[in-house]
Write an enzyme that holds these catalytic residues in place. Structure first.
Site, PDB file in Angstrom:
ATOM      1  N   CYS A   1       0.832  -1.211   0.000  1.00 46.18           N
ATOM      2  CA  CYS A   1       0.000   0.000   0.000  1.00 46.18           C
ATOM      3  C   CYS A   1       0.868   1.264   0.000  1.00 46.18           C
ATOM      4  CB  CYS A   1      -0.967  -0.037   1.183  1.00 46.18           C
ATOM      5  SG  CYS A   1      -2.353   1.116   1.011  1.00 46.18           S
TER       6      CYS A   1
ATOM      7  N   HIS B   1      -3.941  -5.149   0.675  1.00 43.91           N
ATOM      8  CA  HIS B   1      -3.476  -5.626   1.985  1.00 43.91           C
ATOM      9  C   HIS B   1      -3.623  -7.149   2.071  1.00 43.91           C
ATOM     10  CE1 HIS B   1      -2.860  -1.744   4.026  1.00 43.91           C
ATOM     11  NE2 HIS B   1      -3.823  -1.325   3.235  1.00 43.91           N
TER      12      HIS B   1
ATOM     13  N   GLU C   1      -2.563  -9.025   4.366  1.00 41.75           N
ATOM     14  CA  GLU C   1      -2.590  -9.468   5.758  1.00 41.75           C
ATOM     15  C   GLU C   1      -3.987  -9.567   6.356  1.00 41.75           C
ATOM     16  OE1 GLU C   1      -1.829  -4.939   5.917  1.00 41.75           O
ATOM     17  OE2 GLU C   1      -1.455  -6.637   4.587  1.00 41.75           O
TER      18      GLU C   1
END
Length: 512
Positions: free
Chosen positions: A79, A170, A172
């Site tokens: 990001c 993202h 994660e």
């Protein structure tokens, strides 16, 4: 020495999720503020750059030299990190003309090492207002989405001798369905990390390190009965045996029968523990005090006094053991600096400075769920490992308003009924934390033909991963009805029970 991944934190709310995801691959990692210089120590195999609330076009935005890092190690930029990589290399980053928040799907993947096994159409989570408008020379797009032409990219060999990637989503977060696989591709395949960081290896290495660090010296440690202090003490005990001296203070604000139960549990663990009855001192100090912050400071300050008095009776103690865990460390090392004080932290603050001792913190780089895994590896009983988190000030901050011995007894009895019902119904393990709060509110009730005017309690239960955010637990209505009925029938002085349906944020888990 274990292989390691370094995560540079630019202030993203998801940074801890990156670390947790990497560790679930049995690869050790650490989070470091992006403002700190990278130390290229043995075992460091790669660097991940987190997202950020900053824009790369903000003059105040942090901008470490990514190319300098890439000269030494593989880099994955997420990001903000990806946008900074593009900007520093001559690309263009600006405000997005498309909405880039929420679910998106990867298209036209170039299946190199990073994208290997990631299917076309894989769902990812976007969360940014800037976007990469133009990639620099020497960079190649490896994925796009319906809305943006550069969802993921990599640097050519001319940029740096190590693989360098940027992704604008993202991986994660759980909404990115193949995000964990992507992180594994980077950590294991690109960086070559060995997946050997296990609870067994952690226990062996930590015990050896403590043994070398402490030697024949003595360690004193305050225990709370909670997961963190119990696991930390057990690790230290495995290293130095009875040279660890533990102190468990009964401040009169524990759960019902907790002091006796915990002392018995420590006896079975073989911990050298002294129990101290200081209930009256705490009740006297809290008499008439209603302000939550004052109560916390009184309880914390008096605890330090009692602990120090007991510790001073020991001779030649050089070390202080603490159950500090990684979220506490990350908070204090944030790229933004320590957060504003919402309420005083209930860890044993101030003791190292007062007692002039060196610290032993065996759990300093572990998350709460990892602490429990270590506890199981050590054979610690589930009575400790499955316990819900409990605030350091104890029931002192679950009694709203002034604290008294009578109110503590009321709350202990009500809370014991609530917790037992949770256990009996199989709900205890499904919630992160549960507790009962005694409100400074009395209301009219009717019992038989008699009018009552008694206290109200609120039941609190939340679901969470690490306590940093939490949702209220949707407990069954018939369960709550049984708990309410039992409390009102068996605890004289309480005639009304309510249930708290507030999430964190905006509320906190505890009421004070």
């Amino acid at each position: 020495m274990n292989d390691k991944i370094l995560i540079l934190d630019f202030g993203s709310q998801f940074t801890q999720l990156i670390a947790r995801s990497v560790r679930e691959l049995n690869v050790y990692c650490e989070i470091q503020p992006c403002t700190k210089e990278v130390q290229y120590e043995d075992g460091l195999k790669g660097v991940i750059l987190s997202g950020s609330p900053f824009s790369v076009n903000d003059p105040q935005a942090p901008k470490p030299d990514i190319k300098a890092i890439a000269e030494r190690l593989p880099v994955l930029s997420i990001c903000y990190g990806a946008q900074l990589l593009a900007q520093q290399s001559g690309g263009e980053v600006g405000k997005s003309t498309h909405r880039e928040y929420g679910r998106a799907h990867l298209r036209h993947l170039l299946h190199d090492e990073l994208m290997a096994t990631i299917p076309d159409g894989s769902q990812v989570w976007m969360s940014h207002s800037d976007t990469i408008r133009e990639l620099p020379a020497g960079f190649t797009v490896i994925s796009r989405t319906e809305a943006i032409p550069v969802a993921a990219f990599k640097a050519d060999d001319s940029y740096a001798p190590n693989p360098v990637y940027g992704i604008q989503f993202h991986p994660e977060v759980t909404h990115s369905t193949d995000g964990r696989q992507l992180l594994k591709n980077f950590v294991v395949d690109v960086c070559g990390c060995d997946q050997g960081w296990t609870p067994a290896s952690f226990v062996h290495e930590t015990v050896e390190r403590i043994r070398q660090e402490v030697g024949n010296n003595k360690v004193v440690m305050a225990l709370s009965g909670g997961v963190d202090s119990t696991v930390a003490a057990t690790l230290i005990h495995h290293a130095i045996g009875d040279n660890l001296y533990c102190i468990f203070v009964d401040n009169g604000l524990l759960r019902k029968n907790e002091f006796e139960q915990v002392m018995d549990g420590y006896k079975h663990l073989g911990l050298n523990t002294k129990g101290v009855d200081a209930k009256k001192r705490f009740y006297d100090a809290l008499d008439g005090v209603s302000d939550p912050e004052k109560k916390r400071k009184i309880i914390g300050g008096l605890f330090i006094d009692v602990f120090q008095e007991e510790a001073n009776q020991l001779k030649n103690v050089s070390f202080l053991g603490q159950g500090t865990i990684y979220p506490d460390v990350i908070e204090s090392l944030s790229v933004h600096g320590p957060s504003a004080t919402i309420k005083s932290h209930h860890n044993v603050g101030g003791l190292p400075e007062k007692m002039h001792m060196s610290l032993v913190e065996p759990l300093r780089f572990l998350f709460k769920d990892e602490v429990r895994k270590i506890g199981r590896e050590l054979g610690i009983d589930d009575i400790f490992l499955s316990r819900h988190p409990f605030p350091g000030p104890g029931l002192g901050i679950r009694i709203l308003g002034a604290v008294s011995e009578e109110k503590v007894k009321l709350l202990q009895d009500a809370d014991a009924i609530y917790v037992q019902h949770l256990r009996d119904s199989g709900l205890y393990s499904q919630v992160w934390q549960a507790g009962t709060i005694l409100l400074p509110v009395q209301s009219v009730g009717v019992m038989g033909d008699e009018r009552t005017y008694e206290f109200t309690v609120a039941l609190r239960a939340v679901t969470s991963v690490d306590g940093m955010t939490a949702d209220w637990a949707h407990l069954p209505h018939d369960f709550l009805a049984r708990v309410s009925n039992d409390i009102i029938n068996h605890v004289k002085g309480i005639n009304r029970v309510v249930y708290d349906i507030s999430s964190k944020p905006p509320a906190t888990i505890e009421w004070e």
